[in-house]
Design a protein around this motif. Sequence first.
Motif, short mmCIF file in Angstrom:
data_model
loop_
_atom_site.label_atom_id
_atom_site.label_comp_id
_atom_site.label_asym_id
_atom_site.label_seq_id
_atom_site.Cartn_x
_atom_site.Cartn_y
_atom_site.Cartn_z
N LEU A 181 22.38 49.46 37.06
CA LEU A 181 23.12 50.70 36.83
C LEU A 181 24.63 50.49 36.78
CD1 LEU A 181 21.12 53.06 39.21
CD2 LEU A 181 20.91 52.88 36.72
N ARG A 182 25.08 49.26 36.97
CA ARG A 182 26.53 49.02 37.04
C ARG A 182 27.21 49.34 35.73
NH1 ARG A 182 28.41 42.93 37.53
NH2 ARG A 182 27.29 43.00 35.54
N ARG A 183 26.69 48.82 34.62
CA ARG A 183 27.36 49.01 33.33
C ARG A 183 27.38 50.47 32.88
NH1 ARG A 183 26.27 43.83 29.32
NH2 ARG A 183 27.21 42.27 30.70
N PRO A 184 26.27 51.21 32.96
CA PRO A 184 26.37 52.63 32.57
C PRO A 184 27.39 53.41 33.39
CG PRO A 184 24.07 51.93 32.68
CD PRO A 184 24.88 50.82 33.25
N LEU A 185 27.40 53.19 34.70
CA LEU A 185 28.37 53.90 35.53
C LEU A 185 29.79 53.44 35.23
CD1 LEU A 185 28.97 55.89 37.79
CD2 LEU A 185 28.64 54.03 39.43
N SER A 186 29.95 52.16 34.96
CA SER A 186 31.29 51.65 34.63
C SER A 186 31.82 52.29 33.35
CB SER A 186 31.24 50.12 34.48
OG SER A 186 32.52 49.62 34.14
N ARG A 187 30.95 52.48 32.36
CA ARG A 187 31.39 53.13 31.12
C ARG A 187 31.77 54.59 31.37
NH1 ARG A 187 27.12 49.96 28.72
NH2 ARG A 187 25.68 51.71 28.99
N GLN A 188 31.00 55.26 32.21
CA GLN A 188 31.33 56.65 32.52
C GLN A 188 32.65 56.76 33.28
OE1 GLN A 188 29.71 59.25 31.35
NE2 GLN A 188 28.23 57.90 30.33
N VAL A 190 17.10 43.91 48.02
CA VAL A 190 16.37 44.69 47.02
C VAL A 190 17.28 45.74 46.39
CG1 VAL A 190 14.47 46.32 46.70
CG2 VAL A 190 14.12 44.25 48.06
N ALA A 191 18.18 46.32 47.18
CA ALA A 191 19.09 47.34 46.67
C ALA A 191 20.08 46.76 45.66
CB ALA A 191 19.85 48.00 47.82
N VAL A 192 20.28 45.46 45.70
CA VAL A 192 21.21 44.83 44.76
C VAL A 192 20.68 44.92 43.33
CG1 VAL A 192 22.26 42.63 44.09
CG2 VAL A 192 22.21 43.31 46.49
N ILE A 193 19.35 44.87 43.15
CA ILE A 193 18.77 44.85 41.80
C ILE A 193 19.07 46.13 41.03
CG2 ILE A 193 16.62 44.65 40.51
CD1 ILE A 193 15.53 42.92 42.80
N PRO A 194 18.75 47.32 41.54
CA PRO A 194 19.11 48.54 40.77
C PRO A 194 20.62 48.73 40.65
CG PRO A 194 18.27 49.12 42.93
CD PRO A 194 17.99 47.67 42.76
N ALA A 195 21.37 48.24 41.63
CA ALA A 195 22.83 48.35 41.53
C ALA A 195 23.35 47.55 40.35
CB ALA A 195 23.49 47.89 42.83
N LEU A 196 22.77 46.36 40.12
CA LEU A 196 23.18 45.56 38.97
C LEU A 196 22.77 46.21 37.66
CD1 LEU A 196 22.36 41.94 40.26
CD2 LEU A 196 24.63 42.95 39.91
N LEU A 225 34.71 49.14 40.40
CA LEU A 225 34.03 49.48 41.66
C LEU A 225 32.66 50.10 41.43
CD1 LEU A 225 37.05 51.00 43.63
CD2 LEU A 225 36.08 48.72 43.86
N ALA A 226 32.17 50.05 40.20
CA ALA A 226 30.87 50.67 39.91
C ALA A 226 29.75 50.02 40.73
CB ALA A 226 30.57 50.56 38.41
N PHE A 227 29.73 48.70 40.81
CA PHE A 227 28.67 48.02 41.55
C PHE A 227 28.69 48.34 43.04
CE2 PHE A 227 27.38 44.25 44.00
CZ PHE A 227 26.02 44.22 43.69
N PRO A 228 29.84 48.17 43.74
CA PRO A 228 29.80 48.50 45.18
C PRO A 228 29.53 49.98 45.45
CG PRO A 228 32.04 47.99 44.47
CD PRO A 228 31.13 47.61 43.35
N ILE A 229 29.95 50.88 44.55
CA ILE A 229 29.67 52.30 44.78
C ILE A 229 28.17 52.57 44.73
CG2 ILE A 229 29.93 54.59 43.77
CD1 ILE A 229 32.75 53.83 42.95
N ILE A 230 27.49 52.03 43.72
CA ILE A 230 26.03 52.22 43.61
C ILE A 230 25.33 51.58 44.79
CG2 ILE A 230 24.01 51.75 42.21
CD1 ILE A 230 25.81 51.80 39.75
#
Length: 453
Positions: free
Chosen positions: A47-54, A39-45, A80-85
Amino acid sequence: MEQFWNPGQLVIWLEQAAAWVETNVLLVPILLQIVACLVAVIPALLLRRPLSRQLARLQNWRALLHYAGFRRLLAVLPDLAFPIILVLLIWFIDAIAIQAGLRHNILRLVASLLNAWIFIRLGTAVVNDPVWARSIAIIAWGLAALNIVGWLDPTIDLLDSLALQIGQFRISVFGVLKAMLSLAILLWVASFASRIFEQRIQKVHRLTPSVQVLMSKLLKLVLLSIAVLFALSTIGVDLTALAVFGGAIGVGIGFGLQRIVANLISGVILLLDRSIKPGDVIAIGDTFGWIQSLGARYTAVRTRDGTEFLIPNEDLITNQVENWSHSDVKLRLKVPVGIAYRCDPHFAIKLCNEAAAKCARVLDNPGPNTLLRGFGDNSVDLEIRFWITDPQNGRGNIISEVLLNVWDSFKENEIEIPFPQRDLHLRSSDGDIRIEMSRPDDASGDTTPDSRD
């Protein structure tokens, strides 16, 4: 190793694996933790792009861009945005499980694996080559994952049991993997060390470019050889046994690799006698350009049109090579010019010298000199001779500039540049010669004959 091909043994292992999964995995607390991770994978996916851009914007942080290590570190962060989230979400779920008094061993295991991947990936950011960096990260994380799960020692024992016995020499899958890993690490260390030494050697200005290249190549060869020998020793290969193969290798070199060895030796000779060096302007056959680099097998020559020729070192030893900057960069060019017989050659020679002297690349000392080379069928043949000191900038452009100046000077002073002329002599004959002249644009086709005896 025969037990792996025994069907009965395979059935036993499958039954044991199924019993382990039923005992250790198919439990409600374990399944709840697995579902929580999924379940935690879904919000990580999401939020990945916004965090990656930042994180990508940090690459514009000028305070850290002066350091190469920080630049590579910032370049890795967006990936590393996805594994960090995901690890932050799992640690949050783990805190909730602790407060609720629930089991959280699987959550801790997944979080530890993610933490290991993040820190290993950041640690390998110091490696320049992205392929090497990702490969090292994957191997290191695999070992760390096996150690975290507790499967490292059983996996090593399993791989070591897959072996072949050849006489007194035992080859196992674990030994081969260890040798490959050791060889990869040692080759990277040798390559990294050779680059550092090469940079140091290039800073020693007392050494000529040829000696710098030779020392760099020899040092790199020595370091790579040491790396290979150490890698062989890790799997138990007796290095003294290599002497037995020396004769066979010598025969193989003599028959199959003679051209390659000839190029290698020729490259060493070129570096030692300094007949050519990087930056020299050479002409060999139809190839004209300047030397970009001296390799162990070939020499890279770049032409004026951007084409780079890889010439075997043996050709530079056995063939005639024109080196325009071997001992002196000064080069004399010769440009032929013809004038009509009715023109004054003394005045034309003066104009040619003045036209060549107008060019910025033409030397003043010695200055241009025009000679009368002969009396041709259609013209008086002159030859403009002048010197330049930058042959690497090309010959055609300076010759064109000189000829354009000559053209302008001849036009201004009414010096005629002749074109081929031929005299036609008609031998007399007993019969009459009839000549008919007509205009090409006469549409009617009527002609006015004119006959002469």
